[in-house]
Write an enzyme that holds these catalytic residues in place. Structure first.
Site, PDB file in Angstrom:
ATOM      1  CG  HIS A 123     -16.815 -36.743 -49.454  1.00 49.83           C
ATOM      2  ND1 HIS A 123     -16.766 -37.777 -50.350  1.00 49.83           N
ATOM      3  CD2 HIS A 123     -17.703 -35.857 -49.946  1.00 49.83           C
ATOM      4  CE1 HIS A 123     -17.601 -37.529 -51.347  1.00 49.83           C
ATOM      5  NE2 HIS A 123     -18.187 -36.368 -51.125  1.00 49.83           N
ATOM      6  CG  ASP A 200     -10.625 -34.882 -48.983  1.00 47.19           C
ATOM      7  OD1 ASP A 200     -10.503 -33.954 -49.799  1.00 47.19           O
ATOM      8  OD2 ASP A 200     -11.680 -35.524 -48.840  1.00 47.19           O
ATOM      9  CD  GLN A 203     -15.906 -28.953 -50.080  1.00 47.06           C
ATOM     10  OE1 GLN A 203     -15.947 -27.744 -50.306  1.00 47.06           O
ATOM     11  NE2 GLN A 203     -16.627 -29.808 -50.767  1.00 47.06           N
ATOM     12  CE  LYS A 226     -15.721 -31.523 -54.312  1.00 48.90           C
ATOM     13  NZ  LYS A 226     -17.170 -31.553 -54.212  1.00 48.90           N
ATOM     14  CB  CYS A 364     -20.712 -37.962 -49.870  1.00 45.23           C
ATOM     15  SG  CYS A 364     -21.465 -37.985 -51.469  1.00 45.23           S
TER      16      CYS A 364
HETATM   17  N1  PMP Z   1     -13.661 -34.924 -50.231  1.00 49.89           N
HETATM   18  C1  PMP Z   1     -14.416 -33.880 -49.894  1.00 49.89           C
HETATM   19  C2  PMP Z   1     -14.158 -33.176 -48.593  1.00 49.89           C
HETATM   20  C3  PMP Z   1     -15.435 -33.453 -50.767  1.00 49.89           C
HETATM   21  O1  PMP Z   1     -16.194 -32.416 -50.431  1.00 49.89           O
HETATM   22  C4  PMP Z   1     -15.629 -34.143 -51.987  1.00 49.89           C
HETATM   23  C5  PMP Z   1     -16.711 -33.724 -52.965  1.00 49.89           C
HETATM   24  N2  PMP Z   1     -17.930 -33.391 -52.414  1.00 49.89           N
HETATM   25  C6  PMP Z   1     -14.799 -35.208 -52.282  1.00 49.89           C
HETATM   26  C7  PMP Z   1     -13.828 -35.567 -51.390  1.00 49.89           C
HETATM   27  C8  PMP Z   1     -14.940 -35.990 -53.559  1.00 49.89           C
HETATM   28  O2  PMP Z   1     -14.592 -35.204 -54.644  1.00 49.89           O
HETATM   29  P1  PMP Z   1     -14.851 -35.711 -56.144  1.00 49.89           P
HETATM   30  O3  PMP Z   1     -16.277 -36.161 -56.191  1.00 49.89           O
HETATM   31  O4  PMP Z   1     -14.587 -34.493 -56.964  1.00 49.89           O
HETATM   32  O5  PMP Z   1     -13.898 -36.813 -56.403  1.00 49.89           O
END
Ligand code: PMP
Length: 407
Positions: A123, A200, A203, A226, A364
């Site tokens: 991401h 990270d 997910q 999430k 993203c």
């Molecule tokens: N890493 C991953 C794998 C994600 O899916 C996301 C959110 N789509 C993020 C980071 C960023 O998370 P946040 O916008 O809640 O900071």
């Protein structure tokens, strides 16, 4: 006895709504999950009964709010099996957690000529902060590619790691393809070369059994929203040895010990990394989400969601002209696809007209889309309250859009 997963749906008031006069089919859980009543109540109860600024006050409400906040830190530590609650830093989300490490670690440990490795599956929030850190520190940004199945090329990783590598950042589950990365193996490979790893978990933490000590990650980041908790709260777990060595990221109130014109010294862990008034109400909401999740047997939950995913992939694969992206050995909760000749954006809008919420675009992850030579995908993503009927509605909805646009 653990709570039945099939009973979960009724705990989420938003799911009984209609959208465009049709029952809501919510399949955008990778972007954010809905919140159970218990989480909504915990937030409003906090504001109705306990609101006060924490840590600094000595009146009853301040003590009550501080205890509630600190209890959640212990719950989070237990939830991910951290060695201690002092290794849990509350942030605004995964993005802020990763930025904290990119800034603090970069400042302390990265010199010109050093190297940082990320994966091509990341991401943007686990890609851009490292890119910028490399620019600030004069370091080199290296990328582990993924193969035609959407799996990371671990041979390439082996070749990328060298004496100049300072850190590896990788996700546990990809948000655009759903690939479950072999994190244990990746961490081991990195540690054999003395390279710390940031994982990270945005997910993953809501879908799989989680144990940061077994994983041996140096840093683990995730977002509350999430995992059925409110927006605006997230977590950075870090091994104590790193938190002791890293300089603070944000500075101001609460993170200090002594402040004089000559010198500033820092508070003990974890407060050194929590400057200013924190998001107390949403941390309490996160605690309620963890209590909610702890009612389920996690192995059962994972099996339930895996079966749902297989069911959904099966239904989609029967639709002529539909392509599912990636074919990893293990995939979690994500169904990424396109239909030949139909823009992902149009598919999203037309599914919404039937009450079906999915996400379309790059998610993203522009490096993933570039590697696949596409501008984006339709992404349906699952949570514990989804069921076969949701996936049948999706498959029917997609077939209808095809009929509509290809007539
Ligand atoms: N890493 C991953 C794998 C994600 O899916 C996301 C959110 N789509 C993020 C980071 C960023 O998370 P946040 O916008 O809640 O900071």
């Amino acid at each position: 006895m653990s709570k039945s997963i099939l009973s979960a749906r009724e705990d989420f008031p938003i799911l009984s709504q209609t959208i465009n006069d049709l029952p809501l089919v919510y399949l955008d859980n990778a972007a954010t999950t809905q919140k159970p009543q218990a989480v909504i109540d915990a937030i409003s109860d906090y504001y109705r009964t306990s609101n006060a600024n924490i840590h600094r006050g000595n009146h009853s409400l301040a003590i009550q709010a501080t205890q509630a906040y600190e209890n959640v830190r212990k719950k989070v530590a237990a939830y991910i099996n951290a060695a201690s609650a002092e290794e849990i830093i509350f942030t605004r989300g995964t993005t802020e957690a990763i930025n904290l490490v990119a800034y603090s670690f970069g400042e302390a440990f990265v010199q010109p000529g050093d190297e940082i490795i990320v994966s091509q599956l990341e991401h943007h929030s686990n890609y851009v902060p490292w890119h910028l850190m490399c620019q600030r520190r004069g370091a080199t940004f290296r990328v582990i590619p993924f193969d035609e199945n959407g799996e990371l090329d671990l041979l390439a990783l082996q070749q990328l790691v060298n004496k100049r590598t300072r850190l590896l950042a990788v996700n546990q589950v990809s948000n655009s393809l759903g690939t479950v990365n072999p994190i244990g193996q990746i961490v081991k490979m990195a540690h054999e070369a003395n390279v710390p790893v940031l994982v990270d978990g945005a997910q993953a933490v809501q879908h799989t059994v989680h144990d940061v000590q077994a994983m041996d990650a140096d840093f683990y980041a995730f977002s509350g929203h999430k995992m059925y908790a409110p927006m605006g709260v997230g977590v950075l777990y870090a091994k104590r040895k790193w938190l002791e060595k890293l300089p603070p990221f944000l500075s101001g109130g609460e993170m200090i010990d002594q402040v004089t014109p000559e010198k500033v010294t820092f508070n003990v862990l974890p407060y050194k990394f929590e400057a200013g008034t924190p998001n107390v109400a949403d941390v309490i909401g996160l605690g309620a989400a963890i209590d909610y999740l702890n009612q389920f047997d996690f192995a059962e939950l994972e099996a339930y969601e895996d079966e749902l995913l297989e069911y959904g992939l099966g239904l989609l694969s029967e639709i002529p002209g539909l392509k599912v992206y990636g074919n990893p050995k293990k995939r979690s909760a994500i169904l990424p696809f396109n239909v030949e000749g139909i823009q992902h954006y149009d598919m999203g809008i037309l599914l919404d007209s039937k009450g079906i919420a999915v996400r379309t675009g790059q998610h993203c992850t522009q490096p993933v889309m570039d590697a696949l030579h596409i501008t984006g995908t339709v992404r349906a993503s699952l949570a514990l309250y989804n069921n076969h009927a949701d996936l049948e509605a999706l498959a029917r909805g997609v077939a209808r859009v095809i009929r509509l646009l290809k007539r």
